[in-house]
Scaffold this motif. Sequence first.
Motif, mmCIF file in Angstrom:
data_model
loop_
_atom_site.group_PDB
_atom_site.id
_atom_site.type_symbol
_atom_site.label_atom_id
_atom_site.label_comp_id
_atom_site.label_asym_id
_atom_site.label_seq_id
_atom_site.Cartn_x
_atom_site.Cartn_y
_atom_site.Cartn_z
ATOM 1 N N ALA A 56 4.080 10.208 -12.256
ATOM 2 C CA ALA A 56 4.702 8.905 -12.486
ATOM 3 C C ALA A 56 5.966 8.836 -11.636
ATOM 4 O O ALA A 56 6.865 9.657 -11.788
ATOM 5 N N LEU A 57 6.003 7.883 -10.736
ATOM 6 C CA LEU A 57 7.129 7.749 -9.812
ATOM 7 C C LEU A 57 7.843 6.431 -10.085
ATOM 8 O O LEU A 57 7.565 5.418 -9.445
ATOM 9 N N ALA A 58 8.726 6.444 -11.047
ATOM 10 C CA ALA A 58 9.445 5.231 -11.438
ATOM 11 C C ALA A 58 10.145 4.619 -10.236
ATOM 12 O O ALA A 58 10.840 5.298 -9.483
ATOM 13 N N GLY A 59 9.913 3.340 -10.041
ATOM 14 C CA GLY A 59 10.599 2.607 -8.981
ATOM 15 C C GLY A 59 9.996 2.777 -7.604
ATOM 16 O O GLY A 59 10.490 2.189 -6.641
ATOM 17 N N PHE A 60 8.923 3.546 -7.466
ATOM 18 C CA PHE A 60 8.291 3.722 -6.157
ATOM 19 C C PHE A 60 6.925 3.052 -6.155
ATOM 20 O O PHE A 60 6.156 3.191 -7.096
ATOM 21 N N SER A 61 6.636 2.340 -5.092
ATOM 22 C CA SER A 61 5.337 1.703 -4.908
ATOM 23 C C SER A 61 4.747 2.168 -3.592
ATOM 24 O O SER A 61 5.373 1.996 -2.536
ATOM 25 N N THR A 62 3.553 2.748 -3.642
ATOM 26 C CA THR A 62 2.918 3.171 -2.393
ATOM 27 C C THR A 62 2.680 1.970 -1.487
ATOM 28 O O THR A 62 2.942 2.034 -0.286
ATOM 29 N N ALA A 63 2.197 0.870 -2.043
ATOM 30 C CA ALA A 63 1.907 -0.308 -1.219
ATOM 31 C C ALA A 63 3.172 -0.863 -0.577
ATOM 32 O O ALA A 63 3.169 -1.233 0.603
ATOM 33 N N ALA A 64 4.261 -0.908 -1.320
ATOM 34 C CA ALA A 64 5.509 -1.448 -0.770
ATOM 35 C C ALA A 64 6.083 -0.573 0.340
ATOM 36 O O ALA A 64 6.852 -1.043 1.174
ATOM 37 N N ASN A 65 5.699 0.696 0.365
ATOM 38 C CA ASN A 65 6.208 1.635 1.365
ATOM 39 C C ASN A 65 5.150 2.038 2.388
ATOM 40 O O ASN A 65 5.351 2.960 3.168
ATOM 41 N N SER A 66 4.039 1.352 2.394
ATOM 42 C CA SER A 66 2.901 1.673 3.246
ATOM 43 C C SER A 66 2.955 0.889 4.548
ATOM 44 O O SER A 66 3.428 -0.247 4.581
ATOM 45 N N ASN A 67 2.434 1.485 5.613
ATOM 46 C CA ASN A 67 2.331 0.766 6.887
ATOM 47 C C ASN A 67 1.329 -0.374 6.818
ATOM 48 O O ASN A 67 1.486 -1.381 7.500
ATOM 49 N N VAL A 68 0.283 -0.211 6.010
ATOM 50 C CA VAL A 68 -0.712 -1.261 5.776
ATOM 51 C C VAL A 68 -0.936 -1.312 4.262
ATOM 52 O O VAL A 68 -1.758 -0.568 3.728
ATOM 53 N N PRO A 69 -0.180 -2.161 3.555
ATOM 54 C CA PRO A 69 -0.295 -2.218 2.101
ATOM 55 C C PRO A 69 -1.730 -2.500 1.643
ATOM 56 O O PRO A 69 -2.444 -3.284 2.262
ATOM 57 N N HIS A 70 -2.122 -1.840 0.580
ATOM 58 C CA HIS A 70 -3.430 -1.995 -0.051
ATOM 59 C C HIS A 70 -4.565 -1.492 0.836
ATOM 60 O O HIS A 70 -5.703 -1.938 0.714
ATOM 61 N N ASN A 71 -4.235 -0.549 1.703
ATOM 62 C CA ASN A 71 -5.250 0.225 2.424
ATOM 63 C C ASN A 71 -5.095 1.648 1.909
ATOM 64 O O ASN A 71 -3.998 2.223 1.964
ATOM 65 N N ALA A 72 -6.176 2.232 1.401
ATOM 66 C CA ALA A 72 -6.091 3.526 0.730
ATOM 67 C C ALA A 72 -5.528 4.624 1.626
ATOM 68 O O ALA A 72 -4.732 5.450 1.162
ATOM 69 N N LEU A 73 -5.899 4.652 2.902
ATOM 70 C CA LEU A 73 -5.392 5.702 3.786
ATOM 71 C C LEU A 73 -3.886 5.582 3.966
ATOM 72 O O LEU A 73 -3.144 6.552 3.800
ATOM 73 N N HIS A 74 -3.424 4.396 4.271
ATOM 74 C CA HIS A 74 -1.991 4.204 4.495
ATOM 75 C C HIS A 74 -1.188 4.382 3.206
ATOM 76 O O HIS A 74 -0.083 4.935 3.230
ATOM 77 N N ASP A 75 -1.754 3.949 2.088
ATOM 78 C CA ASP A 75 -1.059 4.120 0.811
ATOM 79 C C ASP A 75 -0.997 5.597 0.412
ATOM 80 O O ASP A 75 0.018 6.067 -0.106
#
Length: 156
Positions: A125-144
Amino acid sequence: MRFGPAALRYFLDTEYNGWGGALLSLALVPDHGEELYLTLDWQGPLEAWVERNVVPYLDAVPESFVSPRMNRADAARTIAHYLAGDPDPLIVADWPEDIALFNALLVTGPGVMAEVPALKCQFVALAGFSTAANSNVPHNALHDARSLRDHILSLE
């Protein structure tokens, strides 16, 4: 901060057709080394949000990762082959449904599963962190998954 043992970790991300929906893609990004990215075929209508925000980006990956959509059994065999050389893989995800979808994919039929090594799954659980918000291509599994790996490595 170390989230797992010294064994090689594989950071997992998935994309799927809404809550409880079909798995569309999956990525495993290790601490170091070769990454795995799969896209799966699906049937039926897509949720509008998924159709707008996920499907257009399924192939927004380096060319070597773009491939035809796989059926579930082929995807499970590909994962088994990918993990075969690791005697103690640790699958790390920041969303419980990613782990559930990954494990469900390994079941290929009634009482049958892909031949993967004994593995562990870890939810962080990473409070305050979003993989999509920090991803080069949000909502792409590889980039996330890469985003998740990079964030966790930055915490260590």
